[in-house]
Design an enzyme around this catalytic site. Structure first.
Site, PDB file in Angstrom:
ATOM      1  N   CYS A 148       0.835  -1.200   0.000  1.00 37.64           N
ATOM      2  CA  CYS A 148       0.000   0.000   0.000  1.00 37.64           C
ATOM      3  C   CYS A 148       0.875   1.258   0.000  1.00 37.64           C
ATOM      4  O   CYS A 148       1.810   1.371   0.799  1.00 37.64           O
ATOM      5  CB  CYS A 148      -0.901   0.004   1.232  1.00 37.64           C
ATOM      6  SG  CYS A 148      -1.840   1.524   1.436  1.00 37.64           S
ATOM      7  N   HIS A 176       1.442  -8.352  13.644  1.00 36.96           N
ATOM      8  CA  HIS A 176       0.789  -8.055  12.369  1.00 36.96           C
ATOM      9  C   HIS A 176       1.830  -7.888  11.261  1.00 36.96           C
ATOM     10  O   HIS A 176       2.894  -7.296  11.465  1.00 36.96           O
ATOM     11  CB  HIS A 176      -0.047  -6.782  12.509  1.00 36.96           C
ATOM     12  CG  HIS A 176      -0.991  -6.526  11.384  1.00 36.96           C
ATOM     13  ND1 HIS A 176      -0.586  -5.999  10.177  1.00 36.96           N
ATOM     14  CD2 HIS A 176      -2.329  -6.716  11.272  1.00 36.96           C
ATOM     15  CE1 HIS A 176      -1.637  -5.880   9.379  1.00 36.96           C
ATOM     16  NE2 HIS A 176      -2.704  -6.307  10.020  1.00 36.96           N
ATOM     17  N   GLU A 178       2.011  -5.951   8.686  1.00 41.41           N
ATOM     18  CA  GLU A 178       2.394  -4.582   8.363  1.00 41.41           C
ATOM     19  C   GLU A 178       3.353  -4.013   9.394  1.00 41.41           C
ATOM     20  O   GLU A 178       4.343  -3.361   9.049  1.00 41.41           O
ATOM     21  CB  GLU A 178       1.160  -3.678   8.251  1.00 41.41           C
ATOM     22  CG  GLU A 178       1.521  -2.245   7.887  1.00 41.41           C
ATOM     23  CD  GLU A 178       0.344  -1.294   7.944  1.00 41.41           C
ATOM     24  OE1 GLU A 178       0.558  -0.115   8.283  1.00 41.41           O
ATOM     25  OE2 GLU A 178      -0.796  -1.720   7.635  1.00 41.41           O
ATOM     26  N   CYS A 283      -3.172   7.340   7.628  1.00 39.64           N
ATOM     27  CA  CYS A 283      -3.824   6.949   6.378  1.00 39.64           C
ATOM     28  C   CYS A 283      -5.186   7.628   6.269  1.00 39.64           C
ATOM     29  O   CYS A 283      -6.039   7.469   7.154  1.00 39.64           O
ATOM     30  CB  CYS A 283      -3.978   5.427   6.336  1.00 39.64           C
ATOM     31  SG  CYS A 283      -4.993   4.845   4.962  1.00 39.64           S
ATOM     32  N   SER A 312      -9.040  -9.123  10.226  1.00 36.19           N
ATOM     33  CA  SER A 312      -8.769  -7.789   9.695  1.00 36.19           C
ATOM     34  C   SER A 312      -8.729  -6.778  10.832  1.00 36.19           C
ATOM     35  O   SER A 312      -9.721  -6.567  11.529  1.00 36.19           O
ATOM     36  CB  SER A 312      -9.858  -7.395   8.682  1.00 36.19           C
ATOM     37  OG  SER A 312      -9.803  -6.011   8.396  1.00 36.19           O
ATOM     38  N   SER A 313      -7.591  -6.128  10.998  1.00 34.56           N
ATOM     39  CA  SER A 313      -7.423  -5.172  12.084  1.00 34.56           C
ATOM     40  C   SER A 313      -8.361  -3.982  11.928  1.00 34.56           C
ATOM     41  O   SER A 313      -9.035  -3.573  12.875  1.00 34.56           O
ATOM     42  CB  SER A 313      -5.969  -4.685  12.130  1.00 34.56           C
ATOM     43  OG  SER A 313      -5.779  -3.724  13.132  1.00 34.56           O
ATOM     44  N   ASN A 314      -8.419  -3.412  10.717  1.00 34.59           N
ATOM     45  CA  ASN A 314      -9.254  -2.222  10.546  1.00 34.59           C
ATOM     46  C   ASN A 314     -10.728  -2.550  10.736  1.00 34.59           C
ATOM     47  O   ASN A 314     -11.492  -1.752  11.274  1.00 34.59           O
ATOM     48  CB  ASN A 314      -8.997  -1.563   9.188  1.00 34.59           C
ATOM     49  CG  ASN A 314      -9.694  -2.255   8.036  1.00 34.59           C
ATOM     50  OD1 ASN A 314     -10.859  -1.976   7.720  1.00 34.59           O
ATOM     51  ND2 ASN A 314      -8.997  -3.175   7.387  1.00 34.59           N
TER      52      ASN A 314
END
Length: 409
Positions: A148, A176, A178, A283, A312-314
């Site tokens: 990303c 995680h 990322e 972000c 999914s974290s978000n």
């Protein structure tokens, strides 16, 4: 904003239209009020921003192009493309193999890869160590790198700060993908430590202010700081960046706390020498989705549905936000809505899928708040709306509802 070429089966007839109309009405993204679709016996309150973000659409476009452009070749993803089971399963059905799972456990050993294989780097990015390993094996890590751009923005900002002798505080989950990647890229130029939440930030603050003995840092943050980290030396100049899927408000709270800490330690007149302003690394898509979810909380609803991958974290953060106001069900897709009486959903406390009965209240008009994570296709949100609609009698035709919401289409 760039438009990406993503497969039609990820698009939708309802949600795509809603998003298009909202963009036309609010080009500067300043209105976070939800869209209301009133079907008579049931009304849906749909978040202003949700679903595929820029980084996810970019990753999906690259991955499907890799399949299209390389017939007959073996194609590998380092790990899951994004944290959505539908996207990952579809890529696997089309022949893409995963080299490892989300925790770094390998399904395929590096020496099993061949020089003409295609390697895709997922949207989370990857570590410097894996990048170097792939280069050494002769793989092209540029053409099908789906990292990303907003993750890379964090890396670039951390690099600049590192060269200015700032230590980087990473707000994220140490396990995680990322955060692992961000940590790996960051420590090339600076010392770094990963903190999970405001409580860990408070602990770090107490270390900086000498409220706690410095030795406690090493045990408390074991496995989450860079090699040769020296508390006396490396906490004099700091900057905060985040895993882009974390709550932006929490990152800002952590940054504000550490900013105040440096003021207490060194004086406000010396703040710029000890604390870097990194608000520009947050972000925008994550921030917009979270702001739209917070706006949903200002409405009255009987319950909320959040759609997305359970890992999914978000998505989990959106569910956490809504659960502060509503009974909230996190589901992966419409199949989890078993009937008008039974729903299967992910419980954020036990981290297991559980069954709830009689989730739809028996009343004249039911209001349902809906949003989805950044890796959830709009087509799945459509499916959920249609499934829920099927449980109510005498509903208004969907085209009429859309006309009522947006004027003549």
């Amino acid at each position: 904003m760039k438009k990406f070429d993503i497969p039609d089966f990820y698009k939708s007839s309802i949600i795509s239209l809603i998003k298009e109309k909202r963009r036309d009405e609010d080009k500067k993204n300043q209105n976070f009020t939800p869209t209301k679709l009133d079907f008579g016996p049931v009304e849906f309150l749909i978040a202003r921003h949700f679903g595929f973000c820029y980084g996810v659409e970019n990753a999906i476009e690259i991955a499907y192009k890799a399949i299209e452009q390389n017939p007959g070749k073996r194609i590998f993803l380092l790990s899951e493309m994004i944290h959505n089971p539908h996207v990952n399963n579809d890529l696997q059905k089309r022949g893409i193999q995963f080299i490892m799972d989300n925790h770094g456990n390998q399904y395929i050993q590096w020496d099993e890869l061949k020089s003409d294989d295609i390697i895709i780097i997922p949207a989370f990015g990857t570590t410097v160590e894996i990048e170097n390993l792939l280069r050494e094996k002769g793989f092209d890590i540029i053409q099908y790198n789906t990292t990303c751009p907003f993750v890379e923005k964090v890396w670039n900002r951390a690099e600049v700060l590192g060269k200015q002798n700032y230590t980087i505080i990473i707000h994220g989950k140490a396990y995680h993908e990322e955060t692992k990647a961000t940590f790996s890229h960051t420590i090339r130029n600076s010392q770094s430590v990963i903190i999970r939440n405001i409580n860990e930030a408070k602990f770090l603050s107490e270390i900086i202010l000498n409220v706690r003995p410095k030795e406690e840092f090493y045990s408390y943050f074991a496995g989450k700081y860079s090699a040769n980290f020296d508390v006396e030396r490396d906490l004099k100049r700091i900057g905060v960046v985040n895993q882009t899927t974390m709550l932006a408000s929490e990152t800002q709270e952590i940054a504000d706390l550490l900013r105040d800490t440096m003021i207490k330690k060194y004086g406000e007149e010396n703040l710029k020498e000890h604390f870097a302003d990194t608000r520009d690394t947050l972000c925008y898509a994550t921030n917009n989705n979270q702001s739209a979810t917070i706006a949903l909380k200002n409405e009255d609803a009987d319950f909320a549905i959040v759609i997305g991958g359970y890992n999914s974290s978000n998505t989990s953060h959106l569910a956490e936000l809504l659960s502060q106001k509503f009974i909230t069900y996190l589901i992966s897709d419409a199949s989890k809505i078993y009937s008008d009486k039974v729903i299967f959903h992910f419980d954020l406390n036990s981290h297991k899928e559980i069954k709830t009965e009689n989730y739809i209240p028996q009343k004249e008009k039911v209001r349902i708040a809906i949003t989805s994570g950044a890796s959830s296709p709009d087509s799945i949100v459509d499916d959920v709306i249609r499934k829920l609609l099927s449980f109510f009698e005498n509903t208004i035709d969907i085209n009429t509802v859309l006309n009522n919401a947006f004027g003549k289409l």
